[in-house]
Each structure stands twice: as structure tokens, then as C-alpha cells.
Design a protein around this motif. Sequence first.
Motif, PDB file in Angstrom:
ATOM      1  N   LEU A  93     -98.105 -31.861 -53.123  1.00 27.86           N
ATOM      2  CA  LEU A  93     -96.649 -32.056 -53.113  1.00 27.86           C
ATOM      3  C   LEU A  93     -96.055 -31.436 -54.378  1.00 27.86           C
ATOM      4  CD1 LEU A  93     -94.360 -33.461 -51.459  1.00 27.86           C
ATOM      5  CD2 LEU A  93     -94.513 -35.322 -53.115  1.00 27.86           C
ATOM      6  N   HIS A  94     -95.109 -30.516 -54.191  1.00 31.20           N
ATOM      7  CA  HIS A  94     -94.540 -29.813 -55.355  1.00 31.20           C
ATOM      8  C   HIS A  94     -93.356 -30.540 -55.976  1.00 31.20           C
ATOM      9  CE1 HIS A  94     -96.780 -25.923 -55.091  1.00 31.20           C
ATOM     10  NE2 HIS A  94     -97.070 -26.456 -53.912  1.00 31.20           N
ATOM     11  N   ILE A  95     -92.857 -31.534 -55.290  1.00 34.96           N
ATOM     12  CA  ILE A  95     -91.688 -32.253 -55.816  1.00 34.96           C
ATOM     13  C   ILE A  95     -92.129 -33.670 -56.200  1.00 34.96           C
ATOM     14  CG2 ILE A  95     -90.122 -30.824 -54.429  1.00 34.96           C
ATOM     15  CD1 ILE A  95     -89.759 -33.193 -52.528  1.00 34.96           C
ATOM     16  N   LYS A 141     -92.516 -23.509 -68.645  1.00 32.51           N
ATOM     17  CA  LYS A 141     -93.823 -22.954 -69.013  1.00 32.51           C
ATOM     18  C   LYS A 141     -93.731 -21.434 -69.178  1.00 32.51           C
ATOM     19  CE  LYS A 141     -96.635 -26.596 -67.001  1.00 32.51           C
ATOM     20  NZ  LYS A 141     -97.736 -26.957 -66.116  1.00 32.51           N
ATOM     21  N   GLU A 142     -92.936 -20.803 -68.302  1.00 33.96           N
ATOM     22  CA  GLU A 142     -92.789 -19.348 -68.385  1.00 33.96           C
ATOM     23  C   GLU A 142     -92.144 -18.953 -69.718  1.00 33.96           C
ATOM     24  OE1 GLU A 142     -92.387 -18.920 -63.535  1.00 33.96           O
ATOM     25  OE2 GLU A 142     -90.674 -18.403 -64.771  1.00 33.96           O
ATOM     26  N   TYR A 143     -91.124 -19.717 -70.130  1.00 31.18           N
ATOM     27  CA  TYR A 143     -90.463 -19.413 -71.399  1.00 31.18           C
ATOM     28  C   TYR A 143     -91.487 -19.437 -72.540  1.00 31.18           C
ATOM     29  CZ  TYR A 143     -87.647 -19.990 -75.606  1.00 31.18           C
ATOM     30  OH  TYR A 143     -87.120 -19.825 -76.866  1.00 31.18           O
ATOM     31  N   ARG A 190     -84.054 -34.370 -62.295  1.00 29.94           N
ATOM     32  CA  ARG A 190     -85.388 -34.672 -61.735  1.00 29.94           C
ATOM     33  C   ARG A 190     -86.023 -33.349 -61.371  1.00 29.94           C
ATOM     34  NH1 ARG A 190     -87.384 -40.003 -61.954  1.00 29.94           N
ATOM     35  NH2 ARG A 190     -85.439 -41.139 -62.184  1.00 29.94           N
ATOM     36  N   ASP A 191     -87.295 -33.207 -61.624  1.00 36.39           N
ATOM     37  CA  ASP A 191     -87.982 -31.967 -61.252  1.00 36.39           C
ATOM     38  C   ASP A 191     -89.470 -32.274 -61.105  1.00 36.39           C
ATOM     39  OD1 ASP A 191     -88.223 -29.296 -60.695  1.00 36.39           O
ATOM     40  OD2 ASP A 191     -87.132 -28.629 -62.488  1.00 36.39           O
ATOM     41  N   GLY A 192     -90.051 -31.814 -59.999  1.00 32.49           N
ATOM     42  CA  GLY A 192     -91.471 -32.083 -59.763  1.00 32.49           C
ATOM     43  C   GLY A 192     -92.293 -31.650 -60.961  1.00 32.49           C
TER      44      GLY A 192
HETATM   45  P1  ADQ Z   1     -88.364 -24.934 -58.036  1.00 34.37           P
HETATM   46  O1  ADQ Z   1     -87.422 -26.081 -57.832  1.00 34.37           O
HETATM   47  O2  ADQ Z   1     -87.928 -23.682 -57.444  1.00 34.37           O
HETATM   48  O3  ADQ Z   1     -89.823 -25.290 -57.547  1.00 34.37           O
HETATM   49  P2  ADQ Z   1     -89.390 -24.117 -60.761  1.00 34.37           P
HETATM   50  O4  ADQ Z   1     -90.648 -24.833 -60.970  1.00 34.37           O
HETATM   51  O5  ADQ Z   1     -88.610 -24.013 -62.000  1.00 34.37           O
HETATM   52  O6  ADQ Z   1     -88.464 -24.810 -59.673  1.00 34.37           O
HETATM   53  O7  ADQ Z   1     -89.719 -22.672 -60.239  1.00 34.37           O
HETATM   54  C1  ADQ Z   1     -88.762 -21.686 -60.171  1.00 34.37           C
HETATM   55  C2  ADQ Z   1     -89.442 -20.314 -60.128  1.00 34.37           C
HETATM   56  O8  ADQ Z   1     -88.464 -19.332 -59.770  1.00 34.37           O
HETATM   57  C3  ADQ Z   1     -90.003 -19.893 -61.471  1.00 34.37           C
HETATM   58  O9  ADQ Z   1     -91.273 -19.336 -61.292  1.00 34.37           O
HETATM   59  C4  ADQ Z   1     -89.040 -18.813 -61.967  1.00 34.37           C
HETATM   60  O10 ADQ Z   1     -89.621 -17.778 -62.699  1.00 34.37           O
HETATM   61  C5  ADQ Z   1     -88.496 -18.254 -60.699  1.00 34.37           C
HETATM   62  N1  ADQ Z   1     -87.126 -17.783 -60.945  1.00 34.37           N
HETATM   63  C6  ADQ Z   1     -86.186 -18.432 -61.607  1.00 34.37           C
HETATM   64  N2  ADQ Z   1     -85.080 -17.678 -61.678  1.00 34.37           N
HETATM   65  C7  ADQ Z   1     -85.328 -16.552 -61.040  1.00 34.37           C
HETATM   66  C8  ADQ Z   1     -84.570 -15.390 -60.746  1.00 34.37           C
HETATM   67  N3  ADQ Z   1     -83.343 -15.260 -61.134  1.00 34.37           N
HETATM   68  N4  ADQ Z   1     -85.150 -14.414 -60.066  1.00 34.37           N
HETATM   69  C9  ADQ Z   1     -86.413 -14.551 -59.658  1.00 34.37           C
HETATM   70  N5  ADQ Z   1     -87.162 -15.624 -59.897  1.00 34.37           N
HETATM   71  C10 ADQ Z   1     -86.629 -16.621 -60.577  1.00 34.37           C
HETATM   72  C11 ADQ Z   1     -90.483 -26.403 -56.933  1.00 34.37           C
HETATM   73  C12 ADQ Z   1     -90.263 -27.768 -57.578  1.00 34.37           C
HETATM   74  C13 ADQ Z   1     -90.623 -27.692 -59.036  1.00 34.37           C
HETATM   75  C14 ADQ Z   1     -92.065 -27.229 -59.202  1.00 34.37           C
HETATM   76  C15 ADQ Z   1     -92.329 -25.960 -58.403  1.00 34.37           C
HETATM   77  C16 ADQ Z   1     -93.795 -25.605 -58.386  1.00 34.37           C
HETATM   78  O11 ADQ Z   1     -88.916 -28.175 -57.406  1.00 34.37           O
HETATM   79  O12 ADQ Z   1     -90.453 -28.952 -59.651  1.00 34.37           O
HETATM   80  O13 ADQ Z   1     -92.304 -26.939 -60.561  1.00 34.37           O
HETATM   81  O14 ADQ Z   1     -91.902 -26.114 -57.054  1.00 34.37           O
HETATM   82  O15 ADQ Z   1     -94.554 -26.640 -57.896  1.00 34.37           O
END
Ligand code: ADQ
Length: 688
Positions: free
Chosen positions: A104-106, A326-328, A318-320
Motif C-alpha cells: 500500500l503506497h498511501i 528523498k529526491e531533494y 498526510r502522505d504515505g
Molecule cells: P505521490 O502522492 O504521487 O505518490 P510522491 O511520493 O511525492 O507522491 O511522488 C511523486 C513523484 O512524482 C516523485 O517521484 C517526483 O519526482 C515526481 N514528480 C513530482 N513533480 C514532478 C513533475 N513536475 N514532473 C515529473 N515528475 C514529478 C504516492 C503516495 C506517496 C508515496 C508514493 C510512493 O501518495 O505518499 O510516497 O506514492 O509510494
Amino acid sequence: KNQINKNLEKNQFRAVFLNEVELDNFYFGFSNKCLWPLFHYFIEIHKFDINQWESYKQVNQKFADEVLKVVEEGDKVWIHDYQLLLCPQIIKDINPDVTVGFFLHIPFPSFEIFRIFAKREELLTGMLGSDLIGFHTYDYERHFLSSVKRILNLEVNFNIILYQGREIVVNTFPMGIDFKKFEDAAKSNLRISPGSSDLKRQINTHKLTNEGKLILSIDRLDYTKGVLNRLLAFERFLDTNPEYHDKIRLVMLAVPSRSKVSQYKILKRQTDEVVGRINGKFASVNWTPVWYYYRSMPFENLIDLYVSSDVAMITPLRDGMNLVAKEYLSTRINNDGVLILSELAGASKELPQAILVNPFDIEQLSKSIKTALEMPLKEQKQRNLILRNRIKRYDIKKWSSNFVNTLDEISNKESSSKVKLVTTSISSRILESYQKSKKRLLLLDYDGTLVGFNDNPDNVIPSKALLKLLNNLSNHDGTDVVIMSGRPYSFLEKYFSNLNLILVAEHGLYFKEIASEWQEKKGLSREWIEHLLPVLNTFTDNTPGTFIEHKTNSLSWHYRKADPELGIKRSVELKTVLKSLLPNNLTLMDGNKVLELIPSNINKGVSALDLINQKKYDFCLAAGDDITDESMFMSLNSKSFKIKIGKKKTAAKFYMRNFTQFLDFLESITQIDIKSLESIKDLDVSKK
Ligand code: ADQ
């Protein structure tokens, strides 16, 4: 799209095509208007619609069907995320021999939130088709286990759920990123070169002319990401720190997402308004405080932003997990830069050296901007060294291999387990042996073996079908059928005395031959009941939902109906108290949500031996689900067929998944023509 088509051609992907209606109901509707807000604690936004739920079920079936077309026995399947919560059970039901993993990603919300979901039981049992369930954080894991215990009333030992005779492992796998890819991209991005992007040039100009610092904000435009609170905090910061005017800039990238859902349209409008207000309020000729991009960006631009930003403000409500945080960090190759991170993002558990904030506290958020901008370089480096080490070590490869290896272990454990599932061939072997023998003994436990469980044991009465089945078995020439129960004899007398069965009540304290009177085991005193009953009464008074079953010479304390966690806690306390008071001739048995006090010389093992010694049986089968049946398994010799109902630790050699599978098996015994072997060929009970 081209890459997907290529992979489709190469047969590496199989596509599940959804039509417009399915997309509306399953994806935008149920997944994103119901599950997404609920799981992110936005209960006032979440809407349950029965038609969308039907569509969700049907699309899950569609995905499962596609999987079932290709999987074979022994394969492993890994299912991802909240859109496919029902898939595991659909796959497991059809093909129990594949190992299913689910991630589960969330977030998984706390029980108090999850309980309001209309189809909570179905959603949970859907997930429980898995053999391994993974979450980003331990909090989500314990919330899930709490719902499983409270809603489904299942037995949970630490992180293992017992369900339908299977063990389901639940664990935490915090998702990582492709660290190297981001770090390498950052290394080649540092200098402005003829190949640099316009965005990078623009950023560079700002930095040179204003000697300014950049604060970065990147997310999908989603109400869970806390975009508005972040803007309000930035506004407050500018209000309270005029010395920073002209010097700092918030670069806000909002990636369009689910824009067909009304809540996202509202958020877009609100964000536009607040950005407009802040820029209108503070902008000067040379300075616009917020650079706002509402679009997706190519990877190179993303890197431009990461490497140029002095501060990253990742403050979801809230965020999973949140991968942007991590990317930053992975692009901070000189270990500089400051991450402000919401404590409500799963990533905060792994990244405690970031500045952790509560995204609902605008004041604190605003102050954290100042702290970040003024943090000495030395401190930045100290913090980032630890943070970057963590995400470098536990990267995406580690995450996925960790999950898959655990799935492998589960799959191997299953196939090498000493206790074997009764498969078609094993059941045929047992039936054949039954048929060939002349004098047979069937020792059958009652609760959990011939019937399911209920909160109230008095409600678990044998159905007509069960009585008929037992009658048919006992009418087989040469077969003795024994009900071996912990129940009081009055119960067995009431329901079974009309049949040709041998009855054993209260674990062997009472015994009744066919067409005879009940006999009681001699020489037992009942004085102990007087001493220990008050202790049990106190625990019952203090633990709502528990009750005492008072039998003739034994006492049972049931906690099945109590709050599961409180029930277990109190049972441990009660065990400690009782053990210090227990006389030598009394045994404390720890059963399935029940503690039983019984005289030591009484147990099913002793009763089984008494029975076996009476006649010359050449076939013996014993079946039971509970710890109290183990003495029976241990007392019987290795030629006996010992079957545990449910996959638990046992001295039995075989197990069946649940009592219905066992009843089907008994049914197949009744169909045996004692004189012919023909009838047993096609009987398959293992897949029912
Ligand atoms: P998201 O809610 O989409 O994912 P996140 O974990 O931040 O949230 O992932 C976003 C991804 O999109 C990052 O890899 C980022 O690099 C990419 N991204 C952001 N802006 C972008 C842009 N302008 N163009 C292209 N790519 C972009 C869901 C859950 C999260 C969980 C992830 C992974 O909501 O909580 O971390 O899955 O399990």
C-alpha cells in the motif's frame, strides 16, 4: 506511450483496458473520491457511492482475471496500491497455490477512521488474500492490524494474521528512490553550460542579482499535500520578516492531478487566489516572491530545481511516504541545503534529522522557514550526511528486493513446512486407507472443527446438515465416531444424544458410550472452583465483553467478545494471577480466546488413549483446531491421521484451511462405497 506499446509487443506487459464509465466510477469515483480522502483522514470529503463500489469490485476482478490467465502454481504476484485492494482475495480464491504480495503506497488510517467505511469487512478480507502485506511505516502496519483485530476479530500474533488457515505476514517496507540516478544527474547539472535549460538560467539570474535564496515546493496539486498551508506560512514569514523581502523566493511546482474530481478543481482555484494575493501584496519591480508553475516538468528541470534550492519545504497534511523529500536530499551532493518536512509524511520516520513540522501549525511552519534560511552550513552538512546515508543505503532496489525476498521466504516456508496441507492426493490416500480398514475411529473436536466460531458459544448449535453428516458417518459399518469436546455434557446431550455417537465432554471429564448413560471420571474434588471463581469474576467485571462458562468440574473464561487488545492484555494478567494460585491437580489451558481451568488428569489425549485401548482399531483419524486438541495429537501413534484445522503450530501431520474444507472431506468419507475403490478417485477437497 511508445515505451508501453513496445513492452506490450514484447509481451512484458499485459494491459487491462478500462472504458470511460469504468474510469469514471472505478478510478475518479471510488478510488479517488472515496478511498483516497478516507485513507488520508479527509473524512468530510470522502463519499461512498454504491454504484462506484460495484465498479471497483468489477475492475478489481478484471485485473485479477488478467493475472489468473498467466500465473501458474508456485508463482509470485505483487499487487500495488489502493486501487486494487480486492485483487489479492480474488486471485487466492481461484489459485491458492500462488504467493501473493500486496503493497500500500498511501497511509492506512487508524481504526477509528477506517471503521466508518461502508464496506470495511470486504475491503479487509480482499487484502487478506495476500501472503505478505507491506506498508511504508510501522504506524500504518499497526493501524491495519488493529482494524483486522477489531473488525474481523481475527487472531493476530505480533505481525502475523491467522485467516482461513493461512498465515499472513504484515510488515514495514519504507519505499526508497533511485538514489544514484538523482545523484548522478545532480553531478552533471552543477555548472551553467550552453546546454543548460532556460529554467536554470532564470534561477541563476535570480540568485546572482538578488543574492537570494530559493525555497522549493514540489507536489501533485492535491489537498493532502498541504499547499495552501505552506503558502499561508510563507505569507506570514514575509509579513514578520521584512528584511527578507527581495531576497527569497518560493518556487512552487504543482503538478496537475485528477483535475476531473471537483475537490481538485476547488483546490486549483484556491491556490491561484492565494498565490495572486501574496504576489500582489509583496511584489516589487525586481521581485516576485512566488514563482508558481502549474504543470508537469521533464526530469532535467526537476533536477534544476532540486540542485538550485537552498531549502525544500515538503509539508503534506498526510502522505504515505513522499519521495520528493528523498529526491531533494539525493541531489545535495555537497551535503548543503535544508529540508523542512511534515511529521505527517511517512518519510519523516526515516528522516528525523530534517526540520520536522506540524503542517497545521502555520506559526511553526513560518518560523521553520527562518530556521532553515539561517541554519549554519556546518549544521546543514551534519544533518544531511546522516540523511543522505540512509536514503543511499535503503534505495529503491533495496526496497523492492527486500519485499520480494520476504515473499520468497514465505513461499519457500510454505512448500517446506512439515505440516502438510491435505491435498487431493493426500485425501485420496486417507480415504483409501479408511476404505481398506475394518475397525475405524474418528475423533472429532466440535468448535472450530465441525462448526465455526461465534461470540456466544450457546449460539453455535449443530445444523441439520451436520447432524445428518455425523449420522451417515456413524452408520458406516465398523466406524466409531467420537465428539471430543470441551463443552459441558448437557450441551452434547441436548444435540447429539439421538445419534450413534460416542460423546466426550469437558475434555474427558464426562464420557458416554452409544446408548448408555453419562459417566464421570472418578475421584475429582470440586473445591478449587470455590477458591478460583472469585478471581475470574473480578477479571470479568473489569473487562467488558468477557464471561465465565461454568462447567461441572472446569471453568472457562472467554474473551472473544472483548476489545481484542484489552482481551489479550487481561488474559496475560489473569494467567499470571492464576498460575500463582494453581493447585497441582489443576491445569490452565490457553485456548482460542479462552482460558480454561481443568483437572490435570483430564485432557483429550488421555480420553483418546482410553478409547483406542478399548478396541482393535486399524484406522484412526483425529481432527481439531485448538491447543486443547494437541494432547490428542500427541497421544496417538504415527499411523493415525492427525489433522489440524487452520494452519497453526501443531503436533498434527496435516492441516486443512478451515472447518468447511474438513466438512467436505467428511462428506466424501460418507460417499465411500466400502467395497469399491472407484468412488474416491475424483474427490478433491483441497481447493474448496
Ligand atoms: P505521490 O502522492 O504521487 O505518490 P510522491 O511520493 O511525492 O507522491 O511522488 C511523486 C513523484 O512524482 C516523485 O517521484 C517526483 O519526482 C515526481 N514528480 C513530482 N513533480 C514532478 C513533475 N513536475 N514532473 C515529473 N515528475 C514529478 C504516492 C503516495 C506517496 C508515496 C508514493 C510512493 O501518495 O505518499 O510516497 O506514492 O509510494
